[in-house]
Enzyme design. Structure first.
Site: not given
Length: 393
Positions: A147, A34, A28-29, A36
């Protein structure tokens, strides 16, 4: 992600098993932390999102800090508070894996895939309301997200729940009481001026970032897309003016960007690019001389409610910035109200909040009105697209 695509750093690919029962379905990303992954629990067939941290001492420490914050968030209802549901964590060999509910798309991808540059007022309203609700509950337990940006606001389900949003990624979140002026956070384009200047700050930085998100959604452009804090501050000053002397006096980093005049009556002066030793930079597609120039929104914004709200969110002095409880009572979220409770001449003023309990009691009624308003915006957009299709044919 193609089945043979591999994350070079972590050697995780489609078909990999994380823990004892999570099969990787998709990536996913990926970021410095790291990656996802979208995973299927082979025991329950439930789809979840697993955040896998790299085997790096600094990143592993950050993952542990995130777990500490997530444990504190467990006292909140993730659906009512519009924050991502955290299930648990586990180790995959030496890697820390965080297990979250699987959500659909973040706002940036949502806009890109549908080729939507701007959202209507009706579409923006539920996003802002639900994110302010999240900020209210985070503030109540003393947490600052650090964030807020479009990438960290997720549509829960584009098909089944297109008007429901959740806040994700608490990797930089901190306990408010632990914040120090020297702390640094937020993505540059969303960074509050008090963070740039090293002024003692609190959860109000999240409201600033949400204000930047609001302008982005309404105009299709980033308001202050500086590559450095100096660039961002120069854009802020051009649009909103120079921070007050009292702000600059409190900043640990004020002297880096400003020079104090020998004549005390002239206060502080922003340094030129030459004085900073850097060439002039201009990366804005949207160049505003004031926040009132958000004309794209004003055309359909009755009585300037949206612009007024954004101005209160983007107060330079965080002590004057609107708070979540006040935000949720703003007339922008109730089309039947006007700005009688908001001083248009003084955007720093805010509606009187008699009690937090009263605010929570009216949330459901307001959110219903917002959703109806949002649905109207979606239907109008769909109708315009259908008209355009007939014209092209």
């Amino acid at each position: 992600m193609a089945e043979n695509q591999i994350c070079d750093t972590l050697q995780i690919h489609a078909g990999s098993i994380l823990g004892h029962c999570y099969e990787v379905v998709d990536l996913l990303g990926e970021g410095s932390f790291g990656l996802v992954t979208k995973c299927c629990n082979t025991e329950t067939n439930e789809m979840v999102a697993i955040k896998v941290s790299k085997n790096n001492s600094e990143i592993m420490h950050q993952a542990r800090e995130e777990i500490t914050i997530l444990k504190q968030l467990q006292c909140l209802d993730p659906d009512q508070c519009h924050i991502v549901r955290w299930n648990d964590f586990f180790f995959n060999k030496h890697l820390i894996c965080l297990n979250f509910e699987l959500l659909d798309q973040n706002l940036r991808i949502f806009q890109q895939e549908r080729n939507i540059e701007t959202l209507s007022i009706g579409e923006i309203s539920p996003i802002l309301y639900q994110m302010a609700t999240a900020l209210l509950h985070l503030s109540n337990i003393g947490i600052v997200h650090m964030d807020i940006k479009t990438e960290n606001i997720m549509v829960v389900d584009c098909n089944q729940e297109p008007l429901t949003f959740k806040l994700i990624d608490f990797g930089l979140a901190k306990v408010v009481s632990s914040l120090k002026p020297s702390d640094y956070g937020q993505t540059t384009w969303y960074r509050a001026p008090e963070v740039m200047l090293g002024i003692p700050f609190n959860e109000a930085i999240d409201m600033w970032s949400l204000g930047i998100v609001a302008v982005n959604l309404a105009t299709g452009h980033h308001l202050y897309p500086g590559e450095t804090d100096y660039d961002a501050l120069s854009y802020i000053i051009e649009t909103q003016g120079t921070p007050s002397d009292s702000m600059l006096e409190r900043g640990l980093r004020s002297h880096y960007y400003f020079k104090k005049q020998n004549d005390s009556s002239s206060g502080w002066q922003f340094k030129t690019p030459d004085e900073m030793g850097s060439p002039p930079a201009e990366s804005r597609a949207l160049n505003l001389k004031s926040l009132e120039e958000i004309e794209v929104v004003q055309k359909c914004d009755k009585e300037g409610l949206f612009v007024n709200l954004v101005t209160m969110m983007l107060q330079l002095d965080h002590e004057l910035r609107i708070k979540p409880a006040e935000f949720l009572l703003h007339s922008f979220f109730n089309p039947s109200l006007t700005l009688h409770s908001v001083d248009k001449e003084n955007p720093s003023s805010s509606p009187t909040n008699s009690s937090q309990t009263e605010q929570i009691q009216v949330e459901d009624q307001k959110e219903t009105a917002i959703q109806e308003q949002a649905k109207d915006g979606w239907l109008k957009r769909l109708f315009r697209r259908i008209q355009g299709a007939f014209k092209r044919n």
